[in-house]
Write a protein that holds these residues in place. Structure first.
Motif, mmCIF file in Angstrom:
data_model
loop_
_atom_site.group_PDB
_atom_site.id
_atom_site.type_symbol
_atom_site.label_atom_id
_atom_site.label_comp_id
_atom_site.label_asym_id
_atom_site.label_seq_id
_atom_site.Cartn_x
_atom_site.Cartn_y
_atom_site.Cartn_z
ATOM 1 N N ASP A 35 41.006 40.606 46.784
ATOM 2 C CA ASP A 35 41.083 41.724 45.829
ATOM 3 C C ASP A 35 40.278 42.940 46.282
ATOM 4 O O ASP A 35 40.049 43.870 45.503
ATOM 5 N N HIS A 124 50.473 43.683 34.918
ATOM 6 C CA HIS A 124 49.853 44.051 36.196
ATOM 7 C C HIS A 124 50.315 45.437 36.642
ATOM 8 O O HIS A 124 49.528 46.219 37.189
ATOM 9 N N ALA A 146 46.933 40.945 42.061
ATOM 10 C CA ALA A 146 47.519 40.164 40.967
ATOM 11 C C ALA A 146 49.028 40.382 40.881
ATOM 12 O O ALA A 146 49.794 39.431 40.664
ATOM 13 N N SER A 150 51.615 37.339 41.813
ATOM 14 C CA SER A 150 52.441 36.823 40.712
ATOM 15 C C SER A 150 53.884 36.652 41.182
ATOM 16 O O SER A 150 54.568 35.690 40.803
#
Length: 226
Positions: A35, A124, A146, A150
């Motif tokens: 991230d 998101h 994210a 996903s």
């Protein structure tokens, strides 16, 4: 047969969890890299991570050893680690592999995304737009990770997910460098295209959008490396 000695009436033995301390620490450090929390040029010490996680240095060292072997980190000194330098050749190689693997995963996801998954993806996407508007790099990178993962998890393949994670461990720290170029706005246009393609279950359209997103970031980074 030795284990049979523990099968006694009234004695219940709970199987040991495979989620060991070392594995949890490894996942924590992995998430920090994916991230964008560990920035290229930033040095992180074993002790600082151990203190942050509330563990001894030993599981941290093991996690860093695994991530170093995966080319996600490098040892700067005996006690410090950092993000490896990104050469032009490695950037091109990463781009070429991501171009194929992530497009495949997204196409598979187009056949499997349900309403719940699309609702989460919408959240998101909204977070990406808000972070970009606020100029919040850290929040943008978390939402970007994210959003993409996903989609890739929805592909339904643990093998392809592991490959993509290894690729992102090597490239995602450099997404920190894309903000000043305006790439985050360009990327969000591609994210909107991905979302629409997934909603319409259009595998070819989502392939194209993923590749456009990867290529746009690559073009910025390859110029910065000059």
């Amino acid at each position: 047969m030795a284990g049979a000695a523990f099968r006694r009436p009234g004695v219940e033995i709970t199987p040991l969890s495979r989620d060991t301390l070392q594995e949890r620490v490894y996942r924590h450090v992995t998430e920090l890299i994916l991230d964008g929390s560990i920035v290229p040029g930033e040095m992180v010490t074993v002790q600082s991570l151990a203190d942050a996680f509330g563990v001894s240095p030993m599981p941290v060292r093991e996690a860093l050893r695994r991530l170093t072997a995966a080319n996600a980190l490098m040892v700067v000194s005996g006690r410090s680690i950092g993000i490896p330098a990104l050469s032009r050749a490695r950037l091109i190689d990463l781009r070429n592999v991501r171009f194929e693997i992530e497009a495949i995963a997204a196409a598979w996801a187009a056949e499997r995304m349900d309403d719940k998954s699309m609702a989460l993806l919408r959240q998101h996407l909204d977070a990406l737009e808000q972070a970009n508007a606020a100029g919040d790099v850290k929040s943008y990178l978390r939402a970007n990770y994210a959003f993409h993962f996903s989609i890739y998890r929805a592909a339904g393949s643990e093998n392809i997910l592991n490959i993509i994670e290894n690729l992102w461990l090597q490239i995602s720290p450099y997404f920190n460098m894309l903000h000043d170029s305006g790439n985050y706005s360009t990327a969000n246009e591609h994210h909107q295209e991905m979302f629409a393609a997934l909603r319409d279950r259009d595998a070819e359209a989502v392939r194209a959008a993923v590749r456009a997103d990867i290529d746009a970031a690559f073009k910025v980074l390859v110029e910065l490396l000059k």
